[in-house]
Scaffold this motif. Structure first.
Motif, mmCIF file in Angstrom:
data_model
loop_
_atom_site.group_PDB
_atom_site.id
_atom_site.type_symbol
_atom_site.label_atom_id
_atom_site.label_comp_id
_atom_site.label_asym_id
_atom_site.label_seq_id
_atom_site.Cartn_x
_atom_site.Cartn_y
_atom_site.Cartn_z
ATOM 1 N N PRO A 177 0.811 -1.219 0.000
ATOM 2 C CA PRO A 177 0.000 0.000 0.000
ATOM 3 C C PRO A 177 0.847 1.273 0.000
ATOM 4 O O PRO A 177 0.394 2.295 0.474
ATOM 5 N N ARG A 178 2.079 1.219 -0.545
ATOM 6 C CA ARG A 178 2.971 2.386 -0.464
ATOM 7 C C ARG A 178 3.118 3.110 -1.810
ATOM 8 O O ARG A 178 4.095 3.819 -2.028
ATOM 9 N N GLU A 179 2.139 2.931 -2.707
ATOM 10 C CA GLU A 179 2.253 3.543 -4.049
ATOM 11 C C GLU A 179 2.379 5.067 -3.959
ATOM 12 O O GLU A 179 3.207 5.676 -4.635
ATOM 13 N N LEU A 180 1.528 5.666 -3.135
ATOM 14 C CA LEU A 180 1.523 7.126 -3.064
ATOM 15 C C LEU A 180 2.811 7.661 -2.435
ATOM 16 O O LEU A 180 3.331 8.699 -2.851
ATOM 17 N N LEU A 181 3.328 6.929 -1.486
ATOM 18 C CA LEU A 181 4.607 7.285 -0.864
ATOM 19 C C LEU A 181 5.687 7.348 -1.940
ATOM 20 O O LEU A 181 6.500 8.280 -2.005
ATOM 21 N N TRP A 182 5.676 6.363 -2.837
ATOM 22 C CA TRP A 182 6.634 6.299 -3.940
ATOM 23 C C TRP A 182 6.420 7.463 -4.918
ATOM 24 O O TRP A 182 7.356 8.140 -5.336
ATOM 25 N N ILE A 183 5.135 7.690 -5.261
ATOM 26 C CA ILE A 183 4.824 8.737 -6.246
ATOM 27 C C ILE A 183 5.255 10.112 -5.712
ATOM 28 O O ILE A 183 5.848 10.919 -6.432
ATOM 29 N N ILE A 184 5.002 10.354 -4.437
ATOM 30 C CA ILE A 184 5.453 11.618 -3.831
ATOM 31 C C ILE A 184 6.979 11.690 -3.947
ATOM 32 O O ILE A 184 7.545 12.746 -4.232
ATOM 33 N N GLY A 185 7.636 10.544 -3.766
ATOM 34 C CA GLY A 185 9.090 10.475 -3.925
ATOM 35 C C GLY A 185 9.521 10.938 -5.316
ATOM 36 O O GLY A 185 10.480 11.689 -5.464
ATOM 37 N N VAL A 186 8.806 10.491 -6.351
ATOM 38 C CA VAL A 186 9.170 10.880 -7.718
ATOM 39 C C VAL A 186 9.045 12.405 -7.872
ATOM 40 O O VAL A 186 9.900 13.056 -8.483
HETATM 41 C C1 HEM Z 1 14.465 14.793 -0.181
HETATM 42 C C2 HEM Z 1 14.420 13.545 -0.550
HETATM 43 C C3 HEM Z 1 13.840 12.434 0.297
HETATM 44 C C4 HEM Z 1 13.776 12.331 1.655
HETATM 45 C C5 HEM Z 1 14.298 13.322 2.690
HETATM 46 C C6 HEM Z 1 13.144 11.075 1.948
HETATM 47 C C7 HEM Z 1 12.913 10.609 3.232
HETATM 48 C C8 HEM Z 1 12.496 9.322 3.533
HETATM 49 C C9 HEM Z 1 12.579 8.706 4.830
HETATM 50 C C10 HEM Z 1 13.151 9.371 6.093
HETATM 51 C C11 HEM Z 1 12.078 7.458 4.720
HETATM 52 C C12 HEM Z 1 12.059 6.389 5.828
HETATM 53 C C13 HEM Z 1 13.449 5.782 5.957
HETATM 54 C C14 HEM Z 1 13.846 4.963 4.756
HETATM 55 O O1 HEM Z 1 13.062 4.103 4.341
HETATM 56 O O2 HEM Z 1 14.939 5.207 4.226
HETATM 57 C C15 HEM Z 1 11.627 7.281 3.351
HETATM 58 C C16 HEM Z 1 11.029 6.149 2.839
HETATM 59 C C17 HEM Z 1 10.696 5.959 1.515
HETATM 60 N N1 HEM Z 1 10.983 6.806 0.456
HETATM 61 FE FE1 HEM Z 1 11.867 8.610 0.620
HETATM 62 N N2 HEM Z 1 12.803 10.450 0.772
HETATM 63 C C18 HEM Z 1 13.226 11.234 -0.256
HETATM 64 C C19 HEM Z 1 13.103 10.950 -1.609
HETATM 65 C C20 HEM Z 1 12.484 9.823 -2.135
HETATM 66 C C21 HEM Z 1 12.382 9.523 -3.536
HETATM 67 C C22 HEM Z 1 12.952 10.381 -4.652
HETATM 68 C C23 HEM Z 1 11.686 8.335 -3.624
HETATM 69 C C24 HEM Z 1 11.280 7.562 -4.863
HETATM 70 C C25 HEM Z 1 11.093 8.014 -6.020
HETATM 71 C C26 HEM Z 1 11.371 7.892 -2.299
HETATM 72 C C27 HEM Z 1 10.678 6.749 -1.978
HETATM 73 C C28 HEM Z 1 10.529 6.231 -0.694
HETATM 74 C C29 HEM Z 1 9.884 4.977 -0.383
HETATM 75 C C30 HEM Z 1 9.195 4.015 -1.366
HETATM 76 C C31 HEM Z 1 9.984 4.810 1.008
HETATM 77 C C32 HEM Z 1 9.470 3.621 1.844
HETATM 78 C C33 HEM Z 1 10.625 2.673 1.944
HETATM 79 C C34 HEM Z 1 10.334 1.450 2.747
HETATM 80 O O3 HEM Z 1 9.625 1.524 3.727
HETATM 81 O O4 HEM Z 1 10.866 0.408 2.343
HETATM 82 N N3 HEM Z 1 11.879 8.815 -1.419
HETATM 83 N N4 HEM Z 1 11.910 8.432 2.632
#
Ligand code: HEM
Length: 422
Positions: A123-132
């Motif tokens: 259920p982490r699709e939106l988390l990923w999309i926000i990441g993109v």
């Molecule tokens: C400023 C940049 C970013 C920050 C500060 C950030 C921060 C975080 C933090 C603190 C976590 C939890 C710890 C971890 O799983 O490493 C997390 C999880 C995650 N992030 Fe980011 N993130 C960033 C960019 C991105 C990008 C660009 C993507 C993908 C395109 C992304 C995808 C994810 C995903 C899918 C998770 C869940 C991982 C898991 O639980 O296995 N994030 N992010």
């Protein structure tokens, strides 16, 4: 583990907590009341590392802004003054410059970690999309920031990249004029780029907040990719992961400061120590290293190659390159649906795991090609690597998900550990 507000003995803390439950908020977000899977490995450090770097970039950026002058006649000299006359200006600038590279290193590793362990899946699709979208905002911020020192690469990089938009039919030229604030990259361009470069990191903060909000709803995935079971699969975030994150921060600092003090221009371009000159084009215009794979994709669409494509009558090769470059990032939004396998972690996906590493190698190859001049074999290698990038995501990922037979998956994190200990 309870998420109920904590009782404080200290009267000040008690007073604040009663009026604004900030301490219980911290406790339930990154404290002892936040349950995290017990098997997270070091690849899970990179999110917090990226967050730390974002804070460092904002802090150093604010100080740089106190001494920087956003005017084409003064920008280059004001940066030189920061380097020579401002107390510790050299240190603050080198931290900011190298911090950009550290930021991209951490975020790229963070993304590949997400891909390897299938963290983008339900259920982490939106988390990923926000990441993109975070990645897109980071790229925009870095591009705008690179223009500010007003060196040769700043000027010519800005000219090449903004001119790409002229390939858009009908509105392209008007759009470029709007971006430039005139008819070439000049003072109005520098001013608007400075304004946006200051704004975007705060947008990034907002996006990261929503990113973490989404993370806290379903909590972290884990290296096994299986659903963690309450309560035996969880440990409190504090002290277990606070200490692990702190250790990771120490290692990052050694690496980061190693560049700052011993090789501060390692990631830079010597040409950017020459003041911008619209009359002299540098022999090779190359972007910062973190844009190189995308630059290779942009340049893969040469006119002689593109004319054989069935869509060649629709658009120019230039426009195709621009679209492909943006598509290379935006396609990642669809990854949760392109991947047809229900199994998250590549630990249990023997075929997909091999292709994952080929994909990583392909991205590195694209980066290498992006740094080379667009001539001879580099062109054809760039075209093959570009083709493979999209072929992997659009064809291989869905197909492997259907055809592959995954290895047996443990029921939970604890059963996996107990089984392997037996
Ligand atoms: C400023 C940049 C970013 C920050 C500060 C950030 C921060 C975080 C933090 C603190 C976590 C939890 C710890 C971890 O799983 O490493 C997390 C999880 C995650 N992030 Fe980011 N993130 C960033 C960019 C991105 C990008 C660009 C993507 C993908 C395109 C992304 C995808 C994810 C995903 C899918 C998770 C869940 C991982 C898991 O639980 O296995 N994030 N992010």
């Amino acid at each position: 583990m309870s998420s109920s507000p904590i009782e404080f003995k200290n009267p000040v803390l008690k007073w604040v907590e009663y009026r604004l439950p900030v301490f219980s908020f911290i406790d339930s977000s990154v404290g002892g009341s936040y349950p995290a899977p017990r098997n997270l490995n070091y690849w899970w450090n990179f999110g917090s590392l990226a967050g730390i770097i974002l804070a460092v970039m904002v802090a150093t950026g604010i100080v740089l802004a106190m001494h920087y002058t956003a005017h084409v006649d003064y920008a280059f000299d004001s940066v030189e003054r920061i380097m020579r006359d401002v107390n510790y200006g050299w240190l603050i600038r080198y931290i900011h410059m190298n911090g950009g590279s550290m930021f991209f290193i951490c975020v790229y590793i963070h993304m590949f970690r997400g891909m390897y362990y299938g963290s983008y899946k339900e259920p982490r699709e939106l988390l990923w999309i926000i990441g993109v979208f975070i990645l897109l905002a980071m790229m925009a911020t870095a591009f705008l920031g690179y223009v500010l020192p007003w060196g040769q690469m700043s000027f010519w990089g800005a000219t090449v990249i903004t001119s790409m938009f002229s390939a858009i039919p009908y509105v392209g030229d008007a759009l470029v004029t709007l971006l430039w604030g005139g008819f070439s990259v000049d003072n109005p361009t520098l001013n608007r780029f400075y304004s946006l470069h200051y704004l975007l990191p705060f947008v990034l903060f907002g996006l990261v907040f929503v990113h973490l909000w989404a993370l806290h709803v379903h909590r972290s995935n884990n290296p096994l990719g299986v659903e963690a079971r309450e309560p035996e699969d969880f440990i409190p975030f504090h002290p277990y992961y606070t200490i692990k994150d702190l250790f990771g921060m120490g290692v990052l600092l050694i690496f980061f400061l190693g560049f700052v003090f011993y090789a501060p221009n390692f990631f830079g371009e010597p040409d950017n120590y020459i003041e911008a000159n619209p009359m002299v084009t540098p022999a090779h215009i190359v972007p910062e290293w973190y844009f190189l794979p995308f630059y290779a994709i942009l340049r893969a669409f040469t006119a002689d190659f593109f004319m054989y494509w069935p869509v060649a009558w629709l658009m120019s090769a230039k426009l195709a390159g621009v679209l492909a470059m943006f598509a290379a990032t935006l396609i990642l939004v669809l990854l949760p649906w392109l991947d047809t396998s229900k199994v998250r972690s590549n630990k249990f996906r023997p075929i997909n795991k091999q292709f994952f590493w080929i994909f990583v190698a392909d991205c590195l190859l694209l980066g290498y090609i992006g740094a080379k001049p667009a001539e001879g074999n580099f062109i054809i290698i760039g075209q093959i690597a570009t083709f493979y990038y999209f072929f992997h995501l659009v064809v291989l990922v869905p197909l492997i998900g259907i055809l592959e037979r995954p290895k047996p998956i443990p029921e939970s994190i604890s059963t996996a550990v107990i089984k392997s200990a037996e």
